[in-house]
Enzyme design. Structure first.
Site, short mmCIF file in Angstrom:
data_model
loop_
_atom_site.label_atom_id
_atom_site.label_comp_id
_atom_site.label_asym_id
_atom_site.label_seq_id
_atom_site.Cartn_x
_atom_site.Cartn_y
_atom_site.Cartn_z
N ARG A 107 11.75 -5.69 4.76
CA ARG A 107 11.10 -4.16 4.74
C ARG A 107 12.04 -3.26 5.42
NH1 ARG A 107 4.88 -2.61 5.17
NH2 ARG A 107 5.04 -3.07 7.45
N LYS A 144 0.84 -1.14 -0.12
CA LYS A 144 -0.10 -0.03 -0.04
C LYS A 144 0.94 1.35 0.02
CE LYS A 144 -2.40 -0.91 3.81
NZ LYS A 144 -1.93 -2.41 4.26
N ARG A 151 -1.06 -9.39 12.83
CA ARG A 151 -1.68 -8.50 11.91
C ARG A 151 -2.58 -9.20 10.76
NH1 ARG A 151 3.75 -5.77 10.84
NH2 ARG A 151 2.77 -4.80 9.12
N ARG A 173 10.49 -1.94 11.20
CA ARG A 173 9.24 -1.47 12.17
C ARG A 173 9.15 -2.78 13.04
NH1 ARG A 173 4.22 -0.49 8.69
NH2 ARG A 173 3.22 -1.85 10.19
N ARG A 181 -10.14 0.81 8.53
CA ARG A 181 -9.56 -0.66 8.70
C ARG A 181 -10.82 -1.65 9.42
NH1 ARG A 181 -4.33 0.05 8.49
NH2 ARG A 181 -3.16 -1.54 9.89
P1 ATP Z 1 1.38 -1.95 5.81
O1 ATP Z 1 2.28 -3.12 5.90
O2 ATP Z 1 0.80 -1.73 4.46
O3 ATP Z 1 2.02 -0.70 6.29
P2 ATP Z 1 -0.06 -2.39 8.31
O4 ATP Z 1 -1.56 -2.47 8.07
O5 ATP Z 1 0.60 -3.81 8.82
O6 ATP Z 1 0.06 -2.14 6.81
P3 ATP Z 1 0.15 0.00 9.25
O7 ATP Z 1 -1.18 0.53 8.38
O8 ATP Z 1 1.21 0.76 9.02
O9 ATP Z 1 0.77 -1.54 9.00
O10 ATP Z 1 -0.52 0.00 10.67
C1 ATP Z 1 0.50 -0.47 11.71
C2 ATP Z 1 -0.47 -0.66 12.81
O11 ATP Z 1 -1.18 0.70 13.34
C3 ATP Z 1 -1.60 -1.61 12.72
O12 ATP Z 1 -1.07 -2.85 13.08
C4 ATP Z 1 -2.58 -1.13 14.02
O13 ATP Z 1 -2.09 -1.64 15.18
C5 ATP Z 1 -2.33 0.32 13.92
N1 ATP Z 1 -3.29 0.89 12.92
C6 ATP Z 1 -3.17 1.43 11.50
N2 ATP Z 1 -4.41 1.96 11.04
C7 ATP Z 1 -5.34 1.56 11.85
C8 ATP Z 1 -6.62 1.67 11.95
N3 ATP Z 1 -7.47 2.13 10.85
N4 ATP Z 1 -7.31 1.37 12.82
C9 ATP Z 1 -6.82 0.60 13.64
N5 ATP Z 1 -5.49 0.42 13.97
C10 ATP Z 1 -4.86 1.10 12.97
MG MG Z 2 1.74 1.07 5.31
#
Ligand code: ATP
Ligand code: MG
Length: 221
Positions: A127, A19, A171, A160, A93
């Site tokens: 990553r 993303k 996740r 991360r 989400r």
């Molecule tokens: P990516 O790997 O594409 O970055 P991801 O979903 O694993 O996706 P992030 O989007 O960076 O990671 O989000 C990291 C953490 O932040 C999530 O695991 C969650 O704990 C929290 N988080 C982010 N967005 C939301 C949301 N919309 N609602 C609830 N928690 C969220």
């Molecule tokens: Mg992201």
């Protein structure tokens, strides 16, 4: 004054589906502001804000932060952007988050990145991230020009704290149970809203992307 098109989009997909990387490209090509909920949360953690401190353990455990917290945070950011086009990544989400967004804004399209879970496990461990900008690199298929350093600023890259195998598994679980229903929500919503026209032919960008036009077509008789 030139023609100004106000375009508002959401990009969805499991953790590590790309993303962040794809959003950067789309937002540059289409002149949209990229807003990533994960980046906003990580910036809050880094700055040790109250929200950041409260949410850190949630995030490190691979759990979602509470709907009301993240909805207030993201809707606040969007409000500050005023009348500009945006691409939202990581929000909504959950279905309650999607409803909160719907109450405040009209969204034009939803893009879904469809990547198999085993591929994701592998990608996340290689990553690397430039925290201040949210730029993502991958040591195997999208490496920085100089190992360990950001291409634009030359600053150091970090991994991360939630990209460990156990946390990634949690996740993915959260994605399955809480986020996949959001896709269903938008499939129904899009069909209802655009029953008689298919406005997003041109946004079907190919590759792994499922444009909204295809979602609409799939559901039409
Ligand atoms: P990516 O790997 O594409 O970055 P991801 O979903 O694993 O996706 P992030 O989007 O960076 O990671 O989000 C990291 C953490 O932040 C999530 O695991 C969650 O704990 C929290 N988080 C982010 N967005 C939301 C949301 N919309 N609602 C609830 N928690 C969220
Ligand atoms: Mg992201």
């Amino acid at each position: 004054m030139g023609l100004r098109v106000l375009f508002r989009a959401i990009i969805m997909g499991p953790p590590g589906s790309g993303k962040g990387t794809i959003s950067d490209r789309i937002s540059k090509s289409f002149g949209l502001t990229h807003l990533s909920s994960g980046d906003v949360l990580r910036a809050n953690i880094k700055a040790k804000t109250e929200i950041g401190l409260l949410m850190k353990s949630c995030i490190d455990q691979g759990q979602l932060v509470p709907d009301d917290v993240i909805s207030r945070l993201i809707l606040g950011e969007l409000r500050q952007m005023g009348s500009s086009g945006w691409l939202l990544d990581g929000f909504p989400r959950t279905v309650p988050q999607a409803e909160a967004l719907d109450d405040a804004y009209n969204v034009d399209t939803v893009i879904n990145l469809d990547v198999p879970f085993p591929t994701i496990q592998e990608r996340l461990t290689s990553r690397w991230l430039h925290l201040p900008s949210g730029r993502v690199y991958n040591t195997s298929f999208n490496p920085p020009k100089v190992p360990g350093l950001d291409d634009v600023t030359g600053e150091p890259l970090t991994q991360r704290s939630d990209d460990t195998p156990d946390t990634v598994a949690r996740r993915l679980k959260a994605y399955e149970t809480q986020t996949q229903p959001v896709l269903e929500y938008y499939r129904n919503w899009i069909v209802g809203r655009f029953k008689h026209r298919l406005p997003f032919e041109a946004t079907n960008l190919s590759g792994q992307m499922v444009g909204c036009s295809r979602l609409v077509k799939n559901k039409l008789p």
